[in-house]
Design an enzyme around this catalytic site. Structure first.
Site, PDB file in Angstrom:
ATOM      1  N   GLU A 180       0.832  -1.208   0.000  1.00 10.67           N
ATOM      2  CA  GLU A 180       0.000   0.000   0.000  1.00 10.67           C
ATOM      3  C   GLU A 180       0.869   1.262   0.000  1.00 10.67           C
ATOM      4  OE1 GLU A 180      -3.652   1.928   2.672  1.00 10.67           O
ATOM      5  OE2 GLU A 180      -2.418   0.323   3.503  1.00 10.67           O
ATOM      6  N   LYS A 240      -8.410   4.928  -2.606  1.00  9.42           N
ATOM      7  CA  LYS A 240      -9.027   4.340  -1.418  1.00  9.42           C
ATOM      8  C   LYS A 240     -10.249   5.166  -1.019  1.00  9.42           C
ATOM      9  CE  LYS A 240      -7.634   2.647   3.172  1.00  9.42           C
ATOM     10  NZ  LYS A 240      -6.483   2.524   4.103  1.00  9.42           N
ATOM     11  N   CYS A 273      -5.946  -2.219   2.242  1.00  5.82           N
ATOM     12  CA  CYS A 273      -5.998  -2.294   3.696  1.00  5.82           C
ATOM     13  C   CYS A 273      -7.432  -2.496   4.209  1.00  5.82           C
ATOM     14  CB  CYS A 273      -5.350  -1.034   4.278  1.00  5.82           C
ATOM     15  SG  CYS A 273      -4.764  -1.201   5.981  1.00  5.82           S
TER      16      CYS A 273
END
Length: 325
Positions: free
Chosen positions: A46, A128, A162
């Site tokens: 990430e 995200k 995540c």
């Protein structure tokens, strides 16, 4: 005909303290190293380029300004020099690559995932949708336009970052698009063993529920990097552990031993026949679904801060000269 893709989940440490290009160069070298092992798909951690903002997890908000501004200076634009560099390595090796970056879009940073096809083309740039906890001080929010599965030389690929994996509707949005390989990215070197334990449960469950392979990559900080970031021995603990780089089959099995410390690659051959084997028993978006009872509404429209009305093409009503001082 059997379909087999060799995948690599890459656990790697960033290059800190340079102009931000050192980590990108390290990515390109890792791509070439993986190609020598016959890898067709490589997944990196990430926001690996230039680095995950670990400082935001251990520092109070009023102390973040300087390091946040440094991240702005090192973050990348898409397309730009960094994506061009990675695309060249991708073309040279004929490999599909999923890379996490800090993306700068004028005054805002985003946690962004980029999927490069084997030709070097960017198939998907997604942000995200909800930064987690401390991350909200660093990144803006993405939107539903990036919740897509794309066809690549390695198969149908989806990606989440995540704790997006704790949003069941985000995962389901990708499942309905029949992803064959799910690429998961976590920061690693964070929170401790409990983070690694939770990560394992999360990625194995998604593999079972979606009937796809999961390739998960986490980052790694060296002891020297932890000391440099923490600046206080009392703050080093939260930057240790939390690594679980692994590949999971559609049956929820770990394909090879996971990597929980140090740099390296977890490599596995993905036999796509296992997808059919799993979905014959339970296809959560097919014969096991009940759409008349439960269904998902997804808004794929990009979020815009301005909408134009009037004559002419709205998209050409306003342009920004990025070369202007």
């Amino acid at each position: 005909m059997p379909r087999i893709v060799r995948a690599a989940a890459i656990q790697i440490s960033p290059v800190l303290g340079d102009d931000g290009l050192g980590t990108a160069r390290k990515v390109c070298q890792a791509i070439r190293d993986a190609a020598e092992k016959g890898v067709n798909l490589a997944v990196f951690p990430e926001t690996f380029v230039p680095y995950y903002p670990y400082f935001s997890f251990i520092q109070p908000a009023f102390r973040l300004g300087g390091e946040h501004l440094e991240l702005y200076e090192r973050a990348i634009v898409i397309p730009g020099p960094v994506t061009d560099m990675v695309a060249e390595a991708v073309r040279d090796t004929g490999m599909v690559v999923v890379l996490g970056v800090n993306e700068r879009d004028f005054g805002t940073l985003y946690n962004t995932q980029i999927i490069f096809d084997a030709t070097g083309e960017i198939l998907l740039k997604r942000r995200k949708i909800t930064p987690t906890y401390h991350e909200r001080m660093i990144w803006g929010q993405g939107d539903g336009s990036g919740l897509k599965v794309v066809g690549s030389a390695a198969g149908r690929i989806g990606a989440l970052a995540c704790w997006e994996h704790y949003n069941p509707l985000a995962r389901y949005a990708l499942m309905t698009q029949h992803e064959e390989i799910h690429c998961a990215q976590f920061p690693g070197s964070l929170v401790g063993q409990i983070f690694a334990d939770q990560m394992e449960v999360t990625i194995r469950h998604h593999a079972l529920e979606s009937g796809c392979f999961v390739v998960n990559a986490t980052g790694w900080l060296t002891d020297d990097q932890i000391r440099d970031i923490a600046r206080d021995p009392a703050l080093e603990g939260p930057l240790r552990g939390g690594c679980f780089t692994a590949i999971v089959s559609p049956e929820g099995k770990l394909l090879g031993a996971p990597l929980t410390e140090g740099e390296g690659m977890v490599i596995a051959d993905l036999d796509f026949a296992l997808i059919t084997k799993r979905k014959r028993m339970m296809d959560s978006v097919g014969h096991y679904a009940r759409p008349e009872l439960l269904s998902l509404l997804q808004d794929r429209c990009p979020v815009l801060t301005v909408r134009y009305t009037g004559e002419g093409d709205p998209s050409s009503a306003f342009t920004i000269d990025e070369t202007a001082p």
